[in-house]
Design a protein around this motif. Structure first.
Motif, mmCIF file in Angstrom:
data_model
loop_
_atom_site.group_PDB
_atom_site.id
_atom_site.type_symbol
_atom_site.label_atom_id
_atom_site.label_comp_id
_atom_site.label_asym_id
_atom_site.label_seq_id
_atom_site.Cartn_x
_atom_site.Cartn_y
_atom_site.Cartn_z
ATOM 1 N N ILE A 63 -31.705 -5.086 43.660
ATOM 2 C CA ILE A 63 -32.391 -3.835 43.354
ATOM 3 C C ILE A 63 -33.369 -4.116 42.229
ATOM 4 O O ILE A 63 -33.008 -4.699 41.219
ATOM 5 C CB ILE A 63 -31.380 -2.741 42.938
ATOM 6 C CG1 ILE A 63 -30.525 -2.357 44.146
ATOM 7 C CG2 ILE A 63 -32.104 -1.532 42.364
ATOM 8 C CD1 ILE A 63 -29.443 -1.343 43.851
ATOM 9 N N GLU A 64 -34.626 -3.743 42.430
ATOM 10 C CA GLU A 64 -35.638 -4.016 41.412
ATOM 11 C C GLU A 64 -36.007 -2.712 40.720
ATOM 12 O O GLU A 64 -36.291 -1.726 41.363
ATOM 13 C CB GLU A 64 -36.862 -4.666 42.064
ATOM 14 C CG GLU A 64 -36.440 -5.891 42.872
ATOM 15 C CD GLU A 64 -37.552 -6.887 43.117
ATOM 16 O OE1 GLU A 64 -38.719 -6.474 43.086
ATOM 17 O OE2 GLU A 64 -37.230 -8.074 43.339
ATOM 18 N N GLY A 65 -35.951 -2.720 39.390
ATOM 19 C CA GLY A 65 -36.305 -1.525 38.637
ATOM 20 C C GLY A 65 -35.160 -0.528 38.616
ATOM 21 O O GLY A 65 -34.008 -0.878 38.886
ATOM 22 N N ALA A 66 -35.519 0.733 38.322
ATOM 23 C CA ALA A 66 -34.500 1.745 38.060
ATOM 24 C C ALA A 66 -33.973 2.373 39.348
ATOM 25 O O ALA A 66 -34.656 2.421 40.363
ATOM 26 C CB ALA A 66 -35.081 2.824 37.156
ATOM 27 N N VAL A 67 -32.725 2.861 39.271
ATOM 28 C CA VAL A 67 -32.131 3.660 40.343
ATOM 29 C C VAL A 67 -32.271 5.124 39.933
ATOM 30 O O VAL A 67 -31.855 5.497 38.837
ATOM 31 C CB VAL A 67 -30.639 3.312 40.517
ATOM 32 C CG1 VAL A 67 -29.974 4.284 41.488
ATOM 33 C CG2 VAL A 67 -30.468 1.870 40.977
ATOM 34 N N ARG A 68 -32.862 5.930 40.804
ATOM 35 C CA ARG A 68 -33.036 7.344 40.461
ATOM 36 C C ARG A 68 -32.247 8.221 41.420
ATOM 37 O O ARG A 68 -32.307 8.019 42.628
ATOM 38 C CB ARG A 68 -34.509 7.738 40.547
ATOM 39 C CG ARG A 68 -35.312 7.123 39.441
ATOM 40 C CD ARG A 68 -36.659 7.788 39.244
ATOM 41 N NE ARG A 68 -37.289 7.191 38.070
ATOM 42 C CZ ARG A 68 -37.815 5.963 38.077
ATOM 43 N NH1 ARG A 68 -37.824 5.252 39.192
ATOM 44 N NH2 ARG A 68 -38.335 5.470 36.974
ATOM 45 N N ALA A 69 -31.510 9.189 40.856
ATOM 46 C CA ALA A 69 -30.822 10.158 41.698
ATOM 47 C C ALA A 69 -31.847 11.163 42.181
ATOM 48 O O ALA A 69 -32.722 11.571 41.427
ATOM 49 C CB ALA A 69 -29.725 10.838 40.911
ATOM 50 N N VAL A 70 -31.772 11.538 43.465
ATOM 51 C CA VAL A 70 -32.721 12.520 43.998
ATOM 52 C C VAL A 70 -31.950 13.636 44.700
ATOM 53 O O VAL A 70 -30.915 13.387 45.315
ATOM 54 C CB VAL A 70 -33.727 11.883 44.986
ATOM 55 C CG1 VAL A 70 -34.712 10.993 44.257
ATOM 56 C CG2 VAL A 70 -33.018 11.094 46.067
#
Lengths: 327, 357
Positions: free
Chosen positions: B212-219
Motif C-alpha cells: 500500500i503506497e501512501g495513506a489509507v483513507r476511510a470513505v
C-alpha cells in the motif's frame, strides 16, 4: 522521559478503582500492581488528594486515611463516585484479544496443563468482558520447534538453567554447544532462541526449527551483557553487499529479508541491496526465486547458484529429464 | 515538569466533574468551576485547552457525551455516560494478568503498543494482585510492524467502513487506487495482509500492507456493509493458511547432511512404495538415507529442499518432486547472459506467488 498526562490519568483512575476493591494496600504492592516505583505511587496519591468535584472543599475531594499512609498503606476513604473500572476501547480490546489468541495457538502443546489453563481462562474472560471475538484480526505466530525441543527451551528459561543444544547451522553443519538462554522470540515467520553461546563467548540467535535436540542441564545460567537490538536478525556491516534486480513478482523477497535498500524501477521491477553473512542462505534464496531474477551483482554468485542447481539436477538423473519431457 | 502534572490533574478534575454532574456541564461552567481551567482566560487559550482535553478523554475511552437542552438554545453541555464508562464485570488472577502483559508485547507498531499499554493499565484495576511474570519467562512474541496502514485499517474493519488506498500489484507492478470493504487483517509469515471486497472488481481480494503506497483513507459511513458470508471469508483466507492437509514426503538424503530435516523425520507411511526395487529410484538411493517428513504444500517443501542442493532429493510425491526440479531447472540457467526475455513463465506460477505473498 516525562510520562504523558493521558497515561497518568488512566493510572490514577485505575488506582482509585483498584483501591475501592482492596481495603488498604501497601505502597510497594500498589507500585507492583501498576508497574511503577513506590515514589511514583506517593506522587500519584498526592495528586489524587487534590482532585475532586467543583467547589474543592474537603468533602469534595478524593481522600485517603492519613494514619495508614504514614505506615505505608494506602486506604481510600472517599472516591467521589470514581470506583468503576474503565472499559477498554474498541481497538484496545481487539489488540489484546488477538495477541492472546496468537500466543495460545503458538504455544499449543508446549505448555503444561496448568499454564495452558491460565492462557485459556485469560482469553475467555477478556473476550467476554470486551465482547471482542477478534474477528477483525488473525495473527499466526510460529515457534516452529518440535514439541520436546520447545518444552526444553521453556523449561530452561523458567528455571534459569543452561542448555545443551545440537544445532544445524546455515551451512548444514551439525554443532554441539552449551548456551545460556535469554529469550524465546516467536515471530510470524519462525521462532528464535536468543542465547549466550559459551563456545563463541557471545550472544547468538538460533532458529528453533534447526535445534535438533535440547537438553536442560543442571547448571544455572550466568548473566551476560546483551546488546539492545540483539533479538533481531540484522547482519552487521561486515557482510558482503549483494544487489538483486528482481521482477515485480519477487516483491516478497524485499518484504521478508533484512534488506538495506529497495529501489522501485519504472517498469515495476525493483532492486534490493542485501548484506549477506551466510553464502548458503543466499544460494538458497536465489534458487527459490531464480524465475524472477533479472540480474545479480556480483555476477559470480549467479554462476555459483547455477552450478549447484545443475549438480542437483544431475543427481536426479533421468527423473529430471522425465519431468522436462512431461512439462 | 509542573505543566505535565498540571495537565493530568486538570484532566482528572474534568472527568470527576463530568461524572458527578447532575445532568450536564456547559463549557462556561467547566471554565469557571473545574480546577485547572481558572488560569486560562475565557478566550482562545481556554477553547484550545478544552478541545484538546475532550479529545484526550475520548481517546482514553471515556464516553463523553454532548447534551443539548432546549431551554438553553444551542448551548451545548457535556457529561460522562456512566453506563458506557464501566468495564463489564471481570476479575483477573495475577497469572492471567501476567499472560496478558506477555501477549501485549506482540505488537511492534507505536499505535498498537499505546492501545495495549492503556488496556493493561485499565485491567490492572481489576487484577487480584500484580501480574505474575514467571508463567512463560523469556518468551517474546511479536508480529512484524504493519506500518502506517495497520491502524486505520483496524478501525475500518471494526467500524465496517470502506477504505481507499493506492496499491502496487505484485504480479504486474501496476499502481492503482482501490476502494475496499475491509473484512479481516491477517498477520502472516512475512507480513500483514488485508482481505476484503474490492469494489471496482466486485470480488474478494487480498492486499499486502507493505504494497500500500501512501495513506489509507476511510470513505463513507460506518456499518456500510455486512459481514461476509462464512464460505466467502474462508475462501479468501484459505490461500493464507497452511495449505492443504498434511502429507508425508519421501526424501533421499546424503549421509551426515540436512540434520534439520532429519530431526523432523517421521515413520514411513503405511502405503509407502518400495523404492529400492524400482529402477527409476534405485540409483538415487545409492549412498543415501531415506527420510520421511511431513509437509502441506508441495511448493513449500520444494523451496525448503532445494536449499540443500544435491544433498537432498525429493522422491515422492511427484508434485513436490516436480516443483523441486522446476526450481532447479530455472536456477540452472541463472548464469546465462541476461536477455530481453520476460522472466520465465515456468516459475513461479501466480498461484505460488500469491500463496507465499
Amino acid at each position: 522521559m516525562a510520562e504523558r498526562a493521558s497515561d497518568r490519568v488512566l493510572r490514577l483512575l485505575g488506582m482509585v478503582a483498584y483501591l475501592a476493591r482492596h481495603e488498604g494496600v501497601r505502597v510497594d504492592e500498589l507500585a507492583r500492581q501498576f508497574g511503577v516505583t513506590p515514589q511514583q505511587v506517593v506522587r500519584d496519591v498526592e495528586t489524587l488528594w487534590l482532585t475532586g468535584t467543583p467547589g474543592y472543599l474537603p468533602y469534595d475531594l478524593i481522600d485517603f486515611d492519613v494514619t495508614s499512609l504514614e505506615e505505608g498503606v494506602v486506604r481510600l476513604t472517599e472516591s467521589r463516585n470514581m470506583t468503576r473500572p474503565l472499559r477498554l476501547g474498541a481497538r484496545e480490546g481487539l489488540a489484546l484479544v488477538a495477541a492472546l489468541r496468537a500466543l495460545q495457538a503458538a504455544l499449543e502443546g508446549t505448555l503444561d496443563d496448568e499454564r495452558a489453563q491460565v492462557v485459556s481462562s485469560a482469553l475467555t474472560k477478556l473476550s467476554a468482558a470486551t465482547g471482542e471475538l477478534a474477528g477483525a484480526v488473525d495473527v499466526e505466530l510460529a515457534v516452529g520447534a518440535r514439541p520436546e525441543v520447545a518444552a526444553a527451551l521453556t523449561r530452561a528459561l523458567r528455571l534459569d538453567r543452561r542448555l545443551h543444544l545440537r544445532y544445524v547451522d546455515a551451512s548444514d553443519a551439525v554443532t554441539e554447544r552449551d548456551v545460556d538462554p535469554v529469550r524465546l522470540v516467536a515471530e510470524a515467520d519462525r521462532g528464535y532462541l536468543l542465547a549466550w553461546c559459551r563456545a563463541a563467548d557471545g550472544e547468538r540467535l538460533f532458529r528453533v526449527d534447526r535445534i535438533v535436540a535440547a537438553e536442560v542441564l543442571d547448571v544455572p545460567t550466568e548473566l551476560h551483557p546483551l546488546s539492545e537490538s540483539s533479538d533481531r536478525f540484522a547482519p552487521g556491516p561486515d557482510g558482503e553487499l549483494v544487489t538483486l534486480h528482481l521482477a515485480s513478482q519477487g516483491r516478497w523477497v524485499a518484504e521478508s529479508s533484512p534488506v538495506e535498500d529497495v529501489r522501485n524501477l519504472e517498469d515495476g521491477s525493483f532492486e534490493v541491496d542485501l548484506r549477506v553473512v551466510s553464502p548458503a542462505w543466499l544460494r538458497h534464496l536465489l534458487t527459490q526465486v531464480a524465475g524472477v531474477v533479472i540480474d545479480v551483482r556480483p555476477a559470480g554468485l549467479a554462476v555459483d547458484v547455477a552450478q549447484t542447481a545443475r549438480d542437483a539436477l544431475a543427481a536426479y538423473g533421468p527423473l529430471a529429464d522425465a519431468e522436462a519431457g512431461r512439462g | 515538569m509542573p505543566s505535565e502534572i498540571d495537565a493530568a490533574e486538570r484532566l482528572l478534575n474534568l472527568v470527576i466533574a463530568l461524572v458527578n454532574t447532575t445532568g450536564r456541564m456547559t463549557k462556561e461552567q467547566v471554565r469557571t468551576s473545574v480546577a485547572g481551567y481558572h488560569e486560562a482566560d475565557g478566550g482562545e487559550a481556554f477553547e484550545r485547552m478544552f478541545e484538546r482535553d475532550k479529545d484526550t478523554l475520548r481517546e482514553l475511552g471515556i464516553p463523553l457525551v454532548t447534551v443539548t437542552d432546549p431551554r438553553h438554545g444551542d448551548d451545548i453541555g457535556y457529561r460522562v455516560d456512566l453506563d458506557a464508562y464501566e468495564l463489564a464485570p471481570l476479575e483477573l488472577t495475577p497469572a492471567e494478568l501476567g499472560v496478558l502483559a506477555l501477549a501485549a508485547q506482540l505488537w511492534q507498531d507505536r499505535a498498537l503498543r499505546t492501545d495495549t499499554s492503556r488496556a493493561l493499565t485499565k485491567l490492572r484495576a481489576v487484577g487480584q494482585g500484580a501480574g505474575a511474570t514467571d508463567l512463560l519467562p523469556g518468551l517474546a512474541p511479536r508480529v512484524r510492524p504493519g506500518g502506517g496502514a495497520l491502524e486505520p485499517l483496524l478501525d475500518a474493519v471494526q467500524a465496517r467502513r470502506a477504505v481507499r488506498f493506492t496499491y502496487r500489484a505484485a504480479a504486474t507492478g501496476e499502481v492503482r487506487e482501490r476502494v475496499v470493504e475491509p473484512w479481516q487483517l491477517l498477520g502472516r509469515r512475512g507480513g500483514w495482509v488485508l482481505i476484503g471486497l474490492d469494489r471496482s472488481r466486485g470480488a474478494a481480494r487480498s492486499f499486502r500492507l507493505s504494497r500500500i503506497e501512501g495513506a489509507v483513507r476511510a470513505v463513507g459511513p460506518d456499518d456500510a456493509f455486512g459481514p461476509p458470508a462464512a464460505d466467502e471469508l474462508e475462501r479468501a483466507r484459505a490461500q493464507w493458511q497452511g495449505g492443504g492437509p498434511e502429507r508425508i514426503a519421501t526424501l533421499a538424503v546424503a549421509p551426515e547432511r540436512a540434520g534439520a530435516l532429519r530431526a523432523r523425520a517421521v515413520a514411513a507411511p503405511a502405503d509407502a512404495a518400495e523404492l529400492h526395487g524400482d529402477p527409476a529410484f534405485a540409483p538415487l538411493l545409492v549412498g543415501r538415507d531415506v527420510v520421511h517428513v511431513t509437509f502441506r504444500a508441495g511448493w513449500e517443501l520444494a523451496e525448503e529442499v532445494v536449499g540443500y542442493g544435491d544433498a537432498v532429493l525429493v522422491l515422492d510425491p511427484p508434485d513436490a518432486r516436480e516443483h523441486a526440479i522446476a526450481l532447479l531447472r530455472t536456477a540452472a540457467r541463472l548464469d546465462e547472459q541476461p536477455s530481453d526475455e520476460q522472466p520465465s513463465d515456468e516459475e513461479p506460477s501466480d498461484e505460488q506467488e500469491v500463496s507465499r505473498g
